[in-house]
Design a protein around this motif. Structure first.
Motif, mmCIF file in Angstrom:
data_model
loop_
_atom_site.group_PDB
_atom_site.id
_atom_site.type_symbol
_atom_site.label_atom_id
_atom_site.label_comp_id
_atom_site.label_asym_id
_atom_site.label_seq_id
_atom_site.Cartn_x
_atom_site.Cartn_y
_atom_site.Cartn_z
ATOM 1 N N LEU B 11 0.851 -1.180 0.000
ATOM 2 C CA LEU B 11 0.000 0.000 0.000
ATOM 3 C C LEU B 11 0.891 1.235 0.000
ATOM 4 C CD1 LEU B 11 -3.086 0.284 0.120
ATOM 5 C CD2 LEU B 11 -2.921 0.346 2.598
ATOM 6 N N ILE B 12 0.560 2.200 -0.839
ATOM 7 C CA ILE B 12 1.291 3.464 -0.854
ATOM 8 C C ILE B 12 0.301 4.590 -0.567
ATOM 9 C CG2 ILE B 12 2.689 5.059 -2.217
ATOM 10 C CD1 ILE B 12 3.646 2.662 -3.847
ATOM 11 N N LYS B 13 0.642 5.411 0.430
ATOM 12 C CA LYS B 13 -0.217 6.521 0.824
ATOM 13 C C LYS B 13 0.634 7.772 0.958
ATOM 14 C CE LYS B 13 -4.282 4.503 1.539
ATOM 15 N NZ LYS B 13 -5.545 4.986 0.899
ATOM 16 N N THR B 14 -0.011 8.920 1.060
ATOM 17 C CA THR B 14 0.701 10.165 1.304
ATOM 18 C C THR B 14 0.413 10.656 2.717
ATOM 19 O OG1 THR B 14 -1.117 11.427 0.349
ATOM 20 C CG2 THR B 14 0.696 10.834 -1.124
ATOM 21 N N GLN B 18 -5.481 8.441 5.508
ATOM 22 C CA GLN B 18 -5.884 7.394 6.424
ATOM 23 C C GLN B 18 -5.783 6.046 5.695
ATOM 24 O OE1 GLN B 18 -9.125 5.708 5.968
ATOM 25 N NE2 GLN B 18 -8.959 4.433 7.780
ATOM 26 N N VAL B 19 -5.509 4.974 6.456
ATOM 27 C CA VAL B 19 -5.359 3.660 5.831
ATOM 28 C C VAL B 19 -6.052 2.602 6.699
ATOM 29 C CG1 VAL B 19 -3.171 3.103 6.986
ATOM 30 C CG2 VAL B 19 -3.691 2.092 4.750
ATOM 31 N N THR B 20 -6.565 1.574 6.034
ATOM 32 C CA THR B 20 -7.177 0.435 6.727
ATOM 33 C C THR B 20 -6.539 -0.851 6.232
ATOM 34 O OG1 THR B 20 -9.301 1.552 7.035
ATOM 35 C CG2 THR B 20 -9.297 -0.851 7.169
ATOM 36 N N LEU B 21 -6.038 -1.646 7.156
ATOM 37 C CA LEU B 21 -5.446 -2.937 6.840
ATOM 38 C C LEU B 21 -6.353 -4.022 7.417
ATOM 39 C CD1 LEU B 21 -1.727 -2.177 7.811
ATOM 40 C CD2 LEU B 21 -2.964 -1.608 5.710
ATOM 41 N N ASP B 62 -3.060 7.368 19.617
ATOM 42 C CA ASP B 62 -4.462 7.084 19.315
ATOM 43 C C ASP B 62 -4.767 7.104 17.824
ATOM 44 O OD1 ASP B 62 -5.726 8.864 22.251
ATOM 45 O OD2 ASP B 62 -4.882 6.848 21.978
ATOM 46 N N ARG B 63 -3.821 7.578 17.023
ATOM 47 C CA ARG B 63 -4.027 7.524 15.559
ATOM 48 C C ARG B 63 -4.171 6.072 15.082
ATOM 49 N NH1 ARG B 63 -0.255 8.381 12.389
ATOM 50 N NH2 ARG B 63 1.559 8.180 13.776
ATOM 51 N N ASN B 77 -6.636 0.537 11.640
ATOM 52 C CA ASN B 77 -6.785 1.838 11.010
ATOM 53 C C ASN B 77 -5.709 2.775 11.528
ATOM 54 O OD1 ASN B 77 -9.504 1.370 9.670
ATOM 55 N ND2 ASN B 77 -10.018 0.962 11.809
ATOM 56 N N VAL B 78 -5.108 3.513 10.604
ATOM 57 C CA VAL B 78 -4.135 4.527 10.989
ATOM 58 C C VAL B 78 -4.570 5.839 10.356
ATOM 59 C CG1 VAL B 78 -1.723 5.194 11.132
ATOM 60 C CG2 VAL B 78 -2.330 2.772 10.984
ATOM 61 N N ASN B 79 -4.784 6.855 11.179
ATOM 62 C CA ASN B 79 -5.191 8.179 10.704
ATOM 63 C C ASN B 79 -3.995 9.112 10.640
ATOM 64 O OD1 ASN B 79 -7.958 7.490 10.613
ATOM 65 N ND2 ASN B 79 -8.112 7.824 12.824
#
Lengths: 117, 112
Positions: B11-14, B18-21, B62-63, B77-79
């Motif tokens: 997964l590539i994000k900026t 937010q990402v969900t695994l 908490d992120r 989830n990571v915010n």
């Protein structure tokens, strides 16, 4: 807090020979589990061997065996008749089954083992 | 017997996203633990889910949050992603969360 220390960042061994990887840990718990995991370059973490702290007998799984010294808080892994497929990063891990940290695993930073032909 | 599965593989994000695994445990297991593994380091415990509740938590902000579903599968989830969140995220399952854990293949997250 529990800590796990693997003092050998890298090791190498000739195929068919024996190698021992070291692990020490620090805890105030009396009952716990210790594990060795193998992580090849493919990155899948694979369980190698498991030891219960209340069992004095050292665990053995085929070519893999441990030397568990509870008083010294030492848990080394011996690999006999090393094979090329044993090349991987090896992690020592600690887990208390009970108490306030039940189920919370602590890993060492790993030892990279290279088996040479 | 299916082992632990994770998605996606990469997964590539900026930054700031937010990402969900996702993770499905090994058959017969009811507990899921999540780990973050930085390059060249050992896995760091994020949290553990049992009976759809967070039972244990490591030193993560908490992120990082999670969820466990009635079928025992789990999400991480990571915010507000940071560059430092780039890592391999490992899921491990066990029975009752107090014994041997079996790991999935991991999700490689890259934050640009």
């Amino acid at each position: 807090a529990q800590t796990v220390t693997q003092s050998q960042p890298e090791m190498s061994v000739q195929e068919a020979e024996t190698v021992t990887l070291s692990c020490t840990y620090d805890t105030s718990e009396n009952n716990y589990y210790l594990f060795w995991y193998k992580q090849p370059p493919s990155r899948q973490m694979i369980l190698v061997i498991r030891q219960e702290a209340y069992k004095q007998q050292n665990a053995t799984e085929n070519r893999f065996s441990v030397n568990f010294q509870k008083a010294a808080k030492s848990f080394s892994l011996k690999i006999s008749d090393s094979q090329l497929g044993d090349t991987a990063m090896y992690f020592c891990a600690f887990m208390p089954p009970g108490g306030t940290n039940a189920g919370k695993s602590t890993f060492g930073d790993g030892t990279t083992l290279t088996v040479k032909p | 017997d299916a082992g632990v599965t994770q998605s996606p593989t990469h997964l590539i994000k900026t930054r700031g996203q937010q990402v969900t695994l996702r993770c499905s445990p090994k058959s017969g297991h009811d507990t899921v633990s999540w780990y973050q593994q930085a390059l060249g380091q050992g896995p760091q415990f994020i949290f553990q889910y049992y009976e759809e509740e967070e039972r244990q938590r490591g030193n993560f902000p908490d992120r990082f949050s999670g969820h466990q579903f009635p079928n025992y599968s789990s999400e991480l989830n990571v915010n507000a992603l940071l560059l430092g969140d780039s890592a391999l995220y490992l899921c491990a399952s066990s029975f009752a969360g107090r014994d041997t854990q079996y790991f999935g293949p991991g999700t490689r997250l890259t934050v640009l």
